[in-house]
Design a protein around this motif. Structure first.
Motif, short mmCIF file in Angstrom:
data_model
loop_
_atom_site.label_atom_id
_atom_site.label_comp_id
_atom_site.label_asym_id
_atom_site.label_seq_id
_atom_site.Cartn_x
_atom_site.Cartn_y
_atom_site.Cartn_z
N PHE A 32 34.97 42.26 40.00
CA PHE A 32 33.65 41.90 39.75
C PHE A 32 32.76 43.05 39.39
CE2 PHE A 32 35.13 38.38 42.14
CZ PHE A 32 34.26 37.13 41.70
N THR A 33 32.31 43.11 38.21
CA THR A 33 31.58 44.27 37.49
C THR A 33 30.10 43.88 36.97
OG1 THR A 33 31.56 46.11 36.06
CG2 THR A 33 32.80 44.33 35.31
N ARG A 114 37.55 51.28 34.51
CA ARG A 114 38.12 50.01 34.53
C ARG A 114 39.45 49.70 33.94
NH1 ARG A 114 32.67 48.92 33.52
NH2 ARG A 114 33.33 47.78 31.39
N ASP A 115 39.60 50.35 32.95
CA ASP A 115 40.83 50.18 31.86
C ASP A 115 41.97 51.03 32.91
OD1 ASP A 115 39.58 48.73 30.09
OD2 ASP A 115 39.42 50.32 28.76
N LEU A 116 41.58 52.08 33.45
CA LEU A 116 42.62 53.07 34.39
C LEU A 116 43.13 51.87 35.64
CD1 LEU A 116 44.00 55.23 35.14
CD2 LEU A 116 42.00 55.96 36.49
N VAL A 117 42.09 51.28 36.32
CA VAL A 117 42.48 50.39 37.30
C VAL A 117 43.44 49.33 36.77
CG1 VAL A 117 41.99 48.85 38.92
CG2 VAL A 117 40.57 50.96 38.56
N ILE A 127 42.09 40.61 36.84
CA ILE A 127 41.25 39.81 36.34
C ILE A 127 39.64 40.42 36.39
CG2 ILE A 127 39.97 37.46 36.38
CD1 ILE A 127 42.75 36.79 37.81
N GLU A 128 39.28 40.96 35.22
CA GLU A 128 37.73 41.28 35.27
C GLU A 128 36.70 40.37 35.10
OE1 GLU A 128 36.12 45.33 33.02
OE2 GLU A 128 37.06 43.84 31.70
N VAL A 129 35.75 40.25 36.11
CA VAL A 129 34.99 39.28 36.10
C VAL A 129 33.36 39.76 35.94
CG1 VAL A 129 33.84 37.41 37.23
CG2 VAL A 129 36.09 37.73 37.81
N PHE A 130 32.86 39.85 34.78
CA PHE A 130 31.71 40.61 34.26
C PHE A 130 30.55 39.64 34.59
CE2 PHE A 130 28.58 41.42 30.64
CZ PHE A 130 27.97 42.41 31.33
N ILE A 131 29.84 39.99 35.60
CA ILE A 131 28.52 39.43 35.97
C ILE A 131 27.43 39.86 35.18
CG2 ILE A 131 27.03 38.67 38.00
CD1 ILE A 131 30.09 37.86 38.41
N ASP A 132 27.15 38.99 34.17
CA ASP A 132 26.34 39.24 33.12
C ASP A 132 24.79 39.12 33.66
OD1 ASP A 132 25.04 39.89 30.77
OD2 ASP A 132 25.99 38.70 29.49
N CYS A 133 23.93 40.07 33.82
CA CYS A 133 22.67 39.67 34.23
C CYS A 133 21.70 40.77 33.59
CB CYS A 133 22.49 39.83 35.71
SG CYS A 133 20.74 39.03 36.41
N PRO A 134 20.61 40.22 32.92
CA PRO A 134 19.88 41.11 32.16
C PRO A 134 19.27 42.27 33.28
CG PRO A 134 19.16 38.82 31.52
CD PRO A 134 20.20 38.67 32.49
N LEU A 135 18.90 43.45 32.88
CA LEU A 135 18.51 44.42 33.63
C LEU A 135 17.05 44.08 34.11
CD1 LEU A 135 18.45 47.57 34.73
CD2 LEU A 135 17.36 48.20 32.42
N GLU A 136 16.30 43.51 33.44
CA GLU A 136 14.99 42.98 33.89
C GLU A 136 15.11 42.11 35.05
OE1 GLU A 136 16.14 42.82 30.78
OE2 GLU A 136 15.07 44.48 29.78
N ALA A 167 29.27 47.60 29.48
CA ALA A 167 29.76 46.39 29.75
C ALA A 167 31.24 46.03 29.28
CB ALA A 167 28.55 45.47 29.00
N PRO A 168 31.87 45.29 30.01
CA PRO A 168 33.33 44.89 29.60
C PRO A 168 33.27 44.36 28.09
CG PRO A 168 32.85 44.01 31.54
CD PRO A 168 31.46 44.49 31.11
N GLU A 169 34.02 44.85 27.20
CA GLU A 169 34.43 44.22 25.92
C GLU A 169 35.08 43.01 25.70
OE1 GLU A 169 36.12 47.59 23.97
OE2 GLU A 169 34.14 48.32 23.01
N ASN A 170 35.99 42.65 26.85
CA ASN A 170 36.91 41.36 26.84
C ASN A 170 37.38 41.16 28.24
OD1 ASN A 170 37.49 40.99 23.78
ND2 ASN A 170 38.20 43.07 23.96
N PRO A 171 36.43 40.84 28.79
CA PRO A 171 36.55 40.29 30.49
C PRO A 171 37.21 39.08 30.55
CG PRO A 171 34.29 39.95 29.80
CD PRO A 171 34.91 40.66 28.73
N GLU A 172 38.02 38.86 31.43
CA GLU A 172 38.74 37.50 31.69
C GLU A 172 37.52 36.24 31.89
OE1 GLU A 172 42.00 40.25 31.69
OE2 GLU A 172 40.11 40.29 32.64
#
Length: 199
Positions: A32-33, A114-117, A127-136, A167-172
């Protein structure tokens, strides 16, 4: 510090596949990132709880908790952040080898880290999980008042304020945490695991 060259990797009698077979499910790292306040820890813990409830071998590695022990010698410089993530990647790899599904909750702001990991794992195990939330929105939540302190200059190199988040470019998996409930986010992750025959 001089590194020893007299080190040999010892293979064990029980393999990762043996453990998976005994468990009746696969193993992987759910990485989770996202920004601070995006909901990483909340969702990661909720996923882990649901896996546990279903009898799945799981464990949570949380950023703050790890810095209390394993990585308490690290600060927040770019180097220390990268080393923090490298160490966690190695620990997560051991959990996957033990047959567990490990959920990790780390800002992990740099794409290269993250790519290294990811490179430590076999195909499909990271499995990269992008928690996408606006900075605001993250600032509005600010559960630990970290953004407020960063804005006042009390915290330096804070991700999203004076240090970048890549931000991840191609998260799962991408979860729009500002528009879904925690329960919906959990189901999104579990559906992915089912689709990939990990569960």
């Amino acid at each position: 510090m001089t590194k020893s060259t007299n080190i040999t990797w010892h293979h064990t009698s029980i393999s990762k596949h043996d453990r998976r077979s005994q468990n009746g499910h696969g193993s992987c790292t759910l990485w989770f990132t996202g920004l601070s306040g995006s909901g990483k820890s909340t969702i990661a813990n909720a996923v882990s709880y649901e896996l546990f409830r279903q009898g799945i071998n799981e464990y949570v590695l949380d950023g703050d908790n790890i810095r209390h022990g394993l990585n308490k010698d690290l600060g927040f410089s770019d180097y220390d952040r990268s080393e923090n993530i490298r160490r966690i990647g190695e620990v997560a790899k051991l959990f996957v080898d033990s047959g567990k599904i490990v959920t990790t909750a780390f800002i992990s702001p740099f794409r290269s880290d993250r790519d290294l990991v990811r490179s430590l794992f076999e195909e499909g195990e990271f499995i990269e999980v992008f928690i996408d939330c606006p900075l605001e929105e993250c600032e509005r939540r600010d559960p630990k008042q970290l953004y407020a302190k960063a804005r006042r200059g009390e915290i330096k190199d804070f991700t999203g304020i004076d240090s970048p988040y890549e931000a991840p470019e191609n998260p799962e998996i991408t979860i729009q945490s500002g528009s879904v409930t925690v329960e919906e986010a959990v189901e999104q992750v579990l559906n992915y695991l089912r689709d990939k025959n990990i569960l």
